[in-house]
Structures are given as structure tokens and as C-alpha cells.
Design an enzyme around this catalytic site. Structure first.
Site, PDB file in Angstrom:
ATOM      1  N   GLY A  31       0.575  -1.306   0.023  1.00  0.00           N
ATOM      2  CA  GLY A  31      -0.100  -0.062  -0.006  1.00  0.00           C
ATOM      3  C   GLY A  31       0.758   1.151   0.112  1.00  0.00           C
ATOM      4  N   ALA A  74      -6.614  -2.499  -3.123  1.00  0.00           N
ATOM      5  CA  ALA A  74      -6.251  -1.129  -3.538  1.00  0.00           C
ATOM      6  C   ALA A  74      -6.916  -0.343  -4.578  1.00  0.00           C
ATOM      7  CB  ALA A  74      -4.609  -1.098  -3.909  1.00  0.00           C
ATOM      8  N   ALA A  75      -7.330   0.820  -4.217  1.00  0.00           N
ATOM      9  CA  ALA A  75      -8.220   1.580  -5.138  1.00  0.00           C
ATOM     10  C   ALA A  75      -8.447   3.029  -4.431  1.00  0.00           C
ATOM     11  CB  ALA A  75      -9.679   0.928  -5.114  1.00  0.00           C
ATOM     12  N   TYR A 143     -16.153   5.402 -11.184  1.00  0.00           N
ATOM     13  CA  TYR A 143     -15.729   4.498 -10.228  1.00  0.00           C
ATOM     14  C   TYR A 143     -16.341   3.184 -10.595  1.00  0.00           C
ATOM     15  CZ  TYR A 143     -15.705   1.885  -5.867  1.00  0.00           C
ATOM     16  OH  TYR A 143     -15.519   1.027  -4.846  1.00  0.00           O
ATOM     17  N   LYS A 147     -14.664  -0.282 -12.139  1.00  0.00           N
ATOM     18  CA  LYS A 147     -14.645  -1.639 -11.228  1.00  0.00           C
ATOM     19  C   LYS A 147     -15.318  -2.731 -12.347  1.00  0.00           C
ATOM     20  CE  LYS A 147     -13.381  -1.002  -7.178  1.00  0.00           C
ATOM     21  NZ  LYS A 147     -12.205  -1.807  -6.400  1.00  0.00           N
ATOM     22  N   ASN A 172     -22.550  -1.220   0.462  1.00  0.00           N
ATOM     23  CA  ASN A 172     -21.797  -0.276   1.055  1.00  0.00           C
ATOM     24  C   ASN A 172     -21.372  -0.793   2.502  1.00  0.00           C
ATOM     25  OD1 ASN A 172     -23.336   1.348  -0.829  1.00  0.00           O
ATOM     26  ND2 ASN A 172     -23.068   3.028   0.384  1.00  0.00           N
ATOM     27  N   ILE A 201     -29.415  14.666   5.792  1.00  0.00           N
ATOM     28  CA  ILE A 201     -29.947  13.640   4.916  1.00  0.00           C
ATOM     29  C   ILE A 201     -30.015  14.147   3.467  1.00  0.00           C
ATOM     30  CG2 ILE A 201     -31.881  11.985   4.340  1.00  0.00           C
ATOM     31  CD1 ILE A 201     -30.666  11.331   7.329  1.00  0.00           C
ATOM     32  N   GLY A 274     -25.574  12.321  -9.665  1.00  0.00           N
ATOM     33  CA  GLY A 274     -25.024  11.051  -9.997  1.00  0.00           C
ATOM     34  C   GLY A 274     -25.447  10.206  -8.810  1.00  0.00           C
ATOM     35  N   ASP A 275     -25.983  10.425  -7.909  1.00  0.00           N
ATOM     36  CA  ASP A 275     -26.072   9.300  -6.910  1.00  0.00           C
ATOM     37  C   ASP A 275     -27.033   8.457  -7.376  1.00  0.00           C
ATOM     38  OD1 ASP A 275     -24.854   9.344  -4.381  1.00  0.00           O
ATOM     39  OD2 ASP A 275     -26.274  10.691  -3.397  1.00  0.00           O
TER      40      ASP A 275
END
Ligand SMILES: NC(=O)c1ccc[n+]([C@@H]2O[C@H](COP(=O)([O-])OP(=O)(O)OC[C@H]3O[C@@H](n4cnc5c(N)ncnc54)[C@H](O)[C@@H]3O)[C@@H](O)[C@H]2O)c1
Length: 313
Positions: A31, A74-75, A143, A147, A172, A201, A274-275
Site C-alpha cells: 500500500g 487497493a483503489a 468508479y 470496477k 456499502n 440527509i 449522479g447518486d
């Protein structure tokens, strides 16, 4: 077995490295730093400082360590950052992963376990359903694209070169030692509740709603899946690592207030561009292959307890 854990001083990777050590493996962590906030390369594991983007450095590390198995954690693990800087995301998350994959192939690594994302690659999961590994994918951020691209590279390499591959699509992830300075709602909320600050929120659609829906998975469940995968006992290439319980941001805030026995005010913010609105992931295969996931209330309680003991308030 000798297992190289990339990103093994980060949040999930350090828990995985500990779990692999506890299972009796020899663990080497690679790392950028030995210590990261509350996380560190665990005692008992050797640490090699290096970046997955440094081809020569990775080549030297593999030549020296000669790992049997590589667990690639690692990312740059941050959706918002990837939107801001897709080139950095691709450099580390795509190119860095390919550097690791090529080194695995050159050095006869028998198995590569990859930390992928179930939270991001399925996109918005339709109401009333949960995404299975063969559900349509719809990456909505650089992201998630990275992946997913790496998943395909790994599966292609497995067909072409015979390296065994396990892709773990985490929901998550949350748990002790997660950074409360980033985007991880549970860690951030724990620190805010303990300091008596209000919790924001962010809207799912309209300001004032209960926020986006996520599958929050306790980090111990990721460790369990990794230990089974590393010893070659996971008989699927791709596995969702999740709880199967879709929860809103407000559910999490209330659950943590209950766990900590403190109330703070909730404030509301507009939707973040983008969520993903609704991430819901099917846990059936996880239960079959790993066992029952940690119930959300138990995971929240354990996490809240850790934050109460370790984070200044
Ligand atoms: N936390 C989650 O909810 C979640 C969900 C799905 C997938 N994942 C994946 O799990 C893995 C671990 O995530 P995390 O939450 O522990 O994040 P983290 O940031 O704590 O861990 C990532 C690690 O990668 C290291 N790293 C970054 N760039 C590097 C480079 N160029 N070379 C070597 N190391 C580098 C970081 O220093 C860190 O140790 C990541 O691959 C992430 O994408 C995490």
C-alpha cells in the site's frame, strides 16, 4: 498460503488482512502508507510500500513475495472523487488493477480475489427488486465503470490464462475504523451524533425525503467471504457481498441514534448529482456460500460502540 493484500492498510483491506492472518495464512500488505487514520497494516503482516500504478515496483514486490493468492483491495474508493477526476480513477482503478493482474500472470499466482462494488455497478435497482449477479449492470460513475471494466478483464484473463478469479461485489461496507472524514455515511454520522452535531440527509429525489437506499454490509461479512475465496472454497466467480436489507439514509441515522442513546437534529439537503437512488442487492448466494450476514442493527451497534470508544467527542 502466502497472500498479498493490496490496499491492506485501508479500511476493508486491513480487516481482510487480519482475517487472513487469523485463518493461518502468511500475509503481505502492499500500500501507499502503513497507517491510514485508524487503519494500519496489521501486526503479523509484512508491509511493502508501493503504488499499484508503479509497474517496476509491483514487479519487484511480486518477484520477492511470490504470493500464492492476491487479494486486490487497493483503489481510489470514492464515487464523488471519480466524477471529479475520472483520469485519476482510471489510472489507479483500471490501470493499477491491470498492473496487478499482469504481475499475477507473470508470477504464477493461482487466484486473484477482487474487491468490486455491488453498490455502484447495478445502477438504480427497480423498486421491489434486488440485484442478482446476473442482473443488468448500469454503471453511473467513472468508479463503477472502472470496477466493471476490471471485472471483465479478470474474467477474460481467467478464460485465457487459467488464473482463478473471485469477484466480490460489496454493498456499502461499514464497521469499526472506517474513516469519518470521507463519504461513508455510517462513520460520518457516528462522529456527528457523538459530537451532538446535526446529521444531513441528502435527498433521494426531493429535499426532505428519507434519502437514498443502500445495502449496508458489515465489514466482518466481507472478511468471511474473502477468507473462503482465498482458500479456494468459493465456487462462483462473482458473489454479491451484502445484507439484502435495503435501508434509507434516515433509517441509518435513526438506527445509530438508538445505538448511541443520543438524539441529534436531522437536516435535509438536495439530491447529489449522479447518486444512485436505490441500491438493493440480493443476498441469497451470500447466505448459501458464506452464511447469514450480520443483521443491520447488530452491525450498527458494534460500529457505534467502536466510534464511542475511539473517536474524540
Ligand atoms: N467501502 C465500501 O463501501 C466499498 C464498497 C465496494 C467496494 N469497495 C472496494 O473495497 C476496496 C477497499 O475500500 P475501502 O473502503 O477500504 O477504501 P480505503 O480507501 O480505506 O482503501 C483503499 C486502499 O487502497 C490504497 N490505495 C489507493 N491508491 C493506491 C495505489 N495507487 N497503490 C496502492 N494502494 C493504493 C489506499 O491507500 C487504501 O489503503 C476498494 O477496492 C473499494 O473500491 C469498498
Amino acid at each position: 498460503m502466502r497472500i498479498l493484500v493490496t490496499g491492506g492498510a485501508g479500511f476493508v483491506g486491513s480487516h481482510v488482512a487480519e482475517g487472513l492472518l487469523a485463518a493461518g495464512h502468511e500475509v503481505v500488505v502492499l500500500g501507499v502508507a502503513r497507517e491510514e487514520g485508524h487503519n494500519r497494516c496489521p501486526d503479523g503482516a509484512r508491509f511493502i510500500q508501493g503504488s499499484v500504478t508503479d509497474r517496476d515496483g509491483i514487479e519487484r514486490a511480486f518477484a520477492e513475495v511470490k504470493p500464492d493468492v492476491v487479494s486486490h483491495h487497493a483503489a481510489v474508493a470514492n464515487v464523488t472523487k471519480s466524477v471529479r477526476d475520472p483520469l485519476l480513477d482510471a489510472e489507479v482503478n483500471v490501470m493499477g488493477s491491470l498492473v496487478v493482474l499482469q504481475a499475477c500472470l507473470r508470477h504464477g499466482v493461482s487466484r486473484l480475489v477482487f474487491a468490486s462494488t455491488g453498490g455502484a455497478i447495478y445502477g438504480d435497482v427497480p423498486e421491489g427488486t434486488k440485484a442478482k449477479v446476473d442482473s443488468p449492470v448500469f454503471p453511473m460513475s467513472p468508479y463503477a465503470c472502472s470496477k466493471l471494466a476490471v471485472e471483465y478483464y479478470l474474467r477474460a484473463a481467467s478464460r485465457e490464462h487459467g488464473i482463478a478469479v473471485n469477484i466480490l461485489r460489496y454493498g456499502n461496507v461499514y464497521g469499526p475504523r472506517q474513516s469519518n472524514h470521507g463519504a461513508a455515511a455510517i462513520a460520518v454520522f457516528c462522529a456527528q451524533i457523538l459530537r451532538g452535531e446535526s446529521i444531513t440527509i441528502t435527498a433521494r429525489r426531493e429535499t426532505g425525503d428519507d434519502g437514498c437506499i443502500r445495502d449496508y454490509v458489515y465489514v466482518r461479512d466481507c472478511v468471511r467471504a474473502n477468507v473462503i475465496a482465498a482458500r479456494g472454497d468459493l465456487d462462483v466467480e462473482v458473489l454479491n457481498v451484502c445484507t439484502g436489507v435495503p435501508a434509507t439514509t434516515a433509517d441509518i441515522a435513526r438506527g445509530l441514534m438508538r445505538a448511541l442513546g443520543r438524539e441529534v437534529p436531522l437536516s435535509y439537503a438536495p439530491r447529489r448529482p449522479g447518486d444512485v437512488e436505490r441500491s438493493a442487492i440480493d443476498e441469497t448466494e451470500f447466505v448459501r456460500r458464506v452464511g447469514e450476514p450480520t443483521p443491520l442493527d447488530e452491525g450498527l451497534r458494534l460500529t457505534a460502540q467502536w466510534f464511542a470508544e475511539h473517536v474524540a467527542h
